[in-house]
Design an enzyme around this catalytic site. Sequence first.
Site, PDB file in Angstrom:
ATOM      1  N   PHE A  12       0.963  -1.256  -0.042  1.00  0.00           N
ATOM      2  CA  PHE A  12       0.031  -0.091  -0.052  1.00  0.00           C
ATOM      3  C   PHE A  12       0.781   1.182  -0.022  1.00  0.00           C
ATOM      4  CE2 PHE A  12      -2.021   2.636   3.519  1.00  0.00           C
ATOM      5  CZ  PHE A  12      -2.602   3.495   2.461  1.00  0.00           C
ATOM      6  N   ILE A  13       1.434   1.532   1.121  1.00  0.00           N
ATOM      7  CA  ILE A  13       2.390   2.681   1.127  1.00  0.00           C
ATOM      8  C   ILE A  13       3.606   2.587   0.279  1.00  0.00           C
ATOM      9  CG2 ILE A  13       3.818   4.291   2.659  1.00  0.00           C
ATOM     10  CD1 ILE A  13       2.288   3.170   5.243  1.00  0.00           C
ATOM     11  N   ASP A  54      12.288 -12.404  -0.986  1.00  0.00           N
ATOM     12  CA  ASP A  54      12.174 -12.396   0.303  1.00  0.00           C
ATOM     13  C   ASP A  54      13.558 -11.737   1.111  1.00  0.00           C
ATOM     14  OD1 ASP A  54      12.077 -12.574   2.955  1.00  0.00           O
ATOM     15  OD2 ASP A  54      11.760 -14.816   2.917  1.00  0.00           O
ATOM     16  N   SER A 119       4.054   4.140  14.862  1.00  0.00           N
ATOM     17  CA  SER A 119       3.677   4.851  16.258  1.00  0.00           C
ATOM     18  C   SER A 119       3.246   3.724  17.198  1.00  0.00           C
ATOM     19  CB  SER A 119       2.038   5.706  16.101  1.00  0.00           C
ATOM     20  OG  SER A 119       1.254   4.669  15.453  1.00  0.00           O
ATOM     21  N   TYR A 142       4.509  -6.892  17.000  1.00  0.00           N
ATOM     22  CA  TYR A 142       4.767  -5.774  16.008  1.00  0.00           C
ATOM     23  C   TYR A 142       5.291  -4.539  16.496  1.00  0.00           C
ATOM     24  CZ  TYR A 142       3.436  -2.355  12.378  1.00  0.00           C
ATOM     25  OH  TYR A 142       3.624  -1.371  11.381  1.00  0.00           O
ATOM     26  N   VAL A 186      -8.309  -0.310   9.826  1.00  0.00           N
ATOM     27  CA  VAL A 186      -9.723  -0.230   9.951  1.00  0.00           C
ATOM     28  C   VAL A 186     -10.600   0.602   8.951  1.00  0.00           C
ATOM     29  CG1 VAL A 186      -9.392   1.917  11.519  1.00  0.00           C
ATOM     30  CG2 VAL A 186     -11.322   0.142  12.007  1.00  0.00           C
ATOM     31  N   ARG A 269      -9.083  -5.910  21.247  1.00  0.00           N
ATOM     32  CA  ARG A 269      -8.149  -6.626  20.657  1.00  0.00           C
ATOM     33  C   ARG A 269      -7.076  -6.654  21.696  1.00  0.00           C
ATOM     34  NH1 ARG A 269      -7.260  -4.708  14.222  1.00  0.00           N
ATOM     35  NH2 ARG A 269      -8.592  -6.510  13.428  1.00  0.00           N
TER      36      ARG A 269
HETATM   37  C1  UD1 Z   1      -0.910  -0.153  14.542  1.00  0.00           C
HETATM   38  C2  UD1 Z   1      -0.317   1.126  14.574  1.00  0.00           C
HETATM   39  C3  UD1 Z   1      -0.018   1.513  13.102  1.00  0.00           C
HETATM   40  C4  UD1 Z   1       0.600   0.732  12.071  1.00  0.00           C
HETATM   41  C5  UD1 Z   1      -0.454  -0.315  12.154  1.00  0.00           C
HETATM   42  C6  UD1 Z   1       0.234  -1.570  11.368  1.00  0.00           C
HETATM   43  C7  UD1 Z   1      -0.785   2.334  16.687  1.00  0.00           C
HETATM   44  C8  UD1 Z   1      -1.560   3.453  17.451  1.00  0.00           C
HETATM   45  N1  UD1 Z   1      -0.850   2.118  15.387  1.00  0.00           N
HETATM   46  O1  UD1 Z   1      -2.288   0.473  14.150  1.00  0.00           O
HETATM   47  O2  UD1 Z   1       1.132   2.893  13.414  1.00  0.00           O
HETATM   48  O3  UD1 Z   1       0.592   1.208  11.072  1.00  0.00           O
HETATM   49  O4  UD1 Z   1      -0.759  -0.760  13.392  1.00  0.00           O
HETATM   50  O5  UD1 Z   1      -1.104  -2.623  11.189  1.00  0.00           O
HETATM   51  O6  UD1 Z   1      -0.268   1.374  17.513  1.00  0.00           O
HETATM   52  N2  UD1 Z   1     -10.528  -1.854  14.766  1.00  0.00           N
HETATM   53  C9  UD1 Z   1     -11.859  -1.946  14.670  1.00  0.00           C
HETATM   54  N3  UD1 Z   1     -12.578  -2.785  13.648  1.00  0.00           N
HETATM   55  C10 UD1 Z   1     -11.922  -3.371  12.759  1.00  0.00           C
HETATM   56  C11 UD1 Z   1     -10.627  -3.365  12.724  1.00  0.00           C
HETATM   57  C12 UD1 Z   1      -9.784  -2.486  13.745  1.00  0.00           C
HETATM   58  O7  UD1 Z   1     -12.460  -1.728  15.721  1.00  0.00           O
HETATM   59  O8  UD1 Z   1     -12.557  -4.168  11.839  1.00  0.00           O
HETATM   60  C13 UD1 Z   1      -9.868  -1.318  15.617  1.00  0.00           C
HETATM   61  C14 UD1 Z   1      -8.709  -1.622  16.371  1.00  0.00           C
HETATM   62  O9  UD1 Z   1      -8.956  -2.576  17.288  1.00  0.00           O
HETATM   63  C15 UD1 Z   1      -7.812  -0.312  16.698  1.00  0.00           C
HETATM   64  C16 UD1 Z   1      -8.280   0.671  15.543  1.00  0.00           C
HETATM   65  O10 UD1 Z   1      -9.239   0.158  14.940  1.00  0.00           O
HETATM   66  O11 UD1 Z   1      -8.390   0.040  17.899  1.00  0.00           O
HETATM   67  C17 UD1 Z   1      -7.181   0.728  14.591  1.00  0.00           C
HETATM   68  O12 UD1 Z   1      -6.980  -0.488  14.167  1.00  0.00           O
HETATM   69  P1  UD1 Z   1      -5.852  -0.890  12.809  1.00  0.00           P
HETATM   70  O13 UD1 Z   1      -6.451   0.154  11.690  1.00  0.00           O
HETATM   71  O14 UD1 Z   1      -5.711  -2.385  12.915  1.00  0.00           O
HETATM   72  O15 UD1 Z   1      -4.549   0.002  13.395  1.00  0.00           O
HETATM   73  P2  UD1 Z   1      -3.653  -0.120  14.862  1.00  0.00           P
HETATM   74  O16 UD1 Z   1      -3.783  -1.226  15.356  1.00  0.00           O
HETATM   75  O17 UD1 Z   1      -4.213   0.812  15.485  1.00  0.00           O
END
Ligand code: UD1
Length: 316
Positions: A12-13, A54, A119, A142, A186, A269
């Site tokens: 993606f990025i 890889d 982050s 991670y 998300v 989670r």
């Molecule tokens: C984390 C890192 C981010 C990194 C990413 C890589 C933090 C603050 N951020 O993102 O910098 O690039 O990992 O994967 O640690 N969620 C839902 N529903 C869903 C999916 C997710 O509620 O269907 C929630 C998750 O529980 C979380 C938030 O949405 O609280 C964001 O989740 P996600 O997009 O997976 O990223 P992070 O884990 O925050």
Amino acid sequence: MASYLVTGGAGFIGSHLASELVRRGHRVRVVDSLITGKRRNLAHIPQVEFIEGDLAQAGVAERAVDGMDYVLHQAAIPSVPRSVHDPIASNRANIDASLNVLVAARDARVKRLVYAGSSSAYGDTPTLPKREDMPTNPLSPYALQKLVAEQYCHLFTRLYGLETVTIRYFNVFGPRQDPGSPYSGVISLFSTALLEARPPIIYGDGEQTRDFTYVANVVDGVLRACEAPSASGEVINVATGGRISLNELLRTMNRIVGTDIKATYGPARAGDVRDSQADIRKARAVLGYEPIVDLESGLRETLAWCRSEATTSAPR
Ligand code: UD1
């Protein structure tokens, strides 16, 4: 014209970085294992040289770095929950491969390596916004792996004089972010759910907050980091400096799409951070960075892309 290696450039990025570099007239090589990346993310820029391989194999890293001026090291297995389920696979991709890339970059005497930090390194430390000199507190494999690789970067600068910069990304989103896995970001998951009129899932109470950053901002920050004179050896947040809860995010996305779809709530989670927000003063000072696309405009772009994907591409 300079030559750039984008590791993970079919992701993606990475694919956005490759596009922008091509647009600016540079020579671009991509190395990608295609574990999470996709060849079709590069279909619009056929001039990019592609190596499938890889990076956890040292020979692949050497071949990829050979002859390059800059290395943008984006290759990783992202996702907090994925690393909780399979810490060994993500360790290999996030640490072993990074060390190989650093060694190869040192030996090839590249001008600078810019590393995709995260982050997640801050974890649940109480103070917001997060400043780069605050203590780290990784809550997942991670997060720890991303932090170890950034410290390796720092060490390589001190020990071997290889110029490195770590950019800590904060929840990056945008077109080409793959919604096809439960580990996806998300916003990509919410986008497809709303467009398919399904309820999105919120893990926890939805009051956790994130500094969601549109991908064009990150591309701008990373490319600035290649050239900024005083950036070598530094760790720099690149984000918007704001934060929004998941509940509010869903309301905003519903408004843009013209729907009113309620979420299904599930358990929080493991390894999830509660609140995340960047202090971006260092990026402003060292990189001359300023966010160029705000959250709402970025969401509109992303939703438009998801819509066009749904109508033009094969089932995901
Ligand atoms: C984390 C890192 C981010 C990194 C990413 C890589 C933090 C603050 N951020 O993102 O910098 O690039 O990992 O994967 O640690 N969620 C839902 N529903 C869903 C999916 C997710 O509620 O269907 C929630 C998750 O529980 C979380 C938030 O949405 O609280 C964001 O989740 P996600 O997009 O997976 O990223 P992070 O884990 O925050």
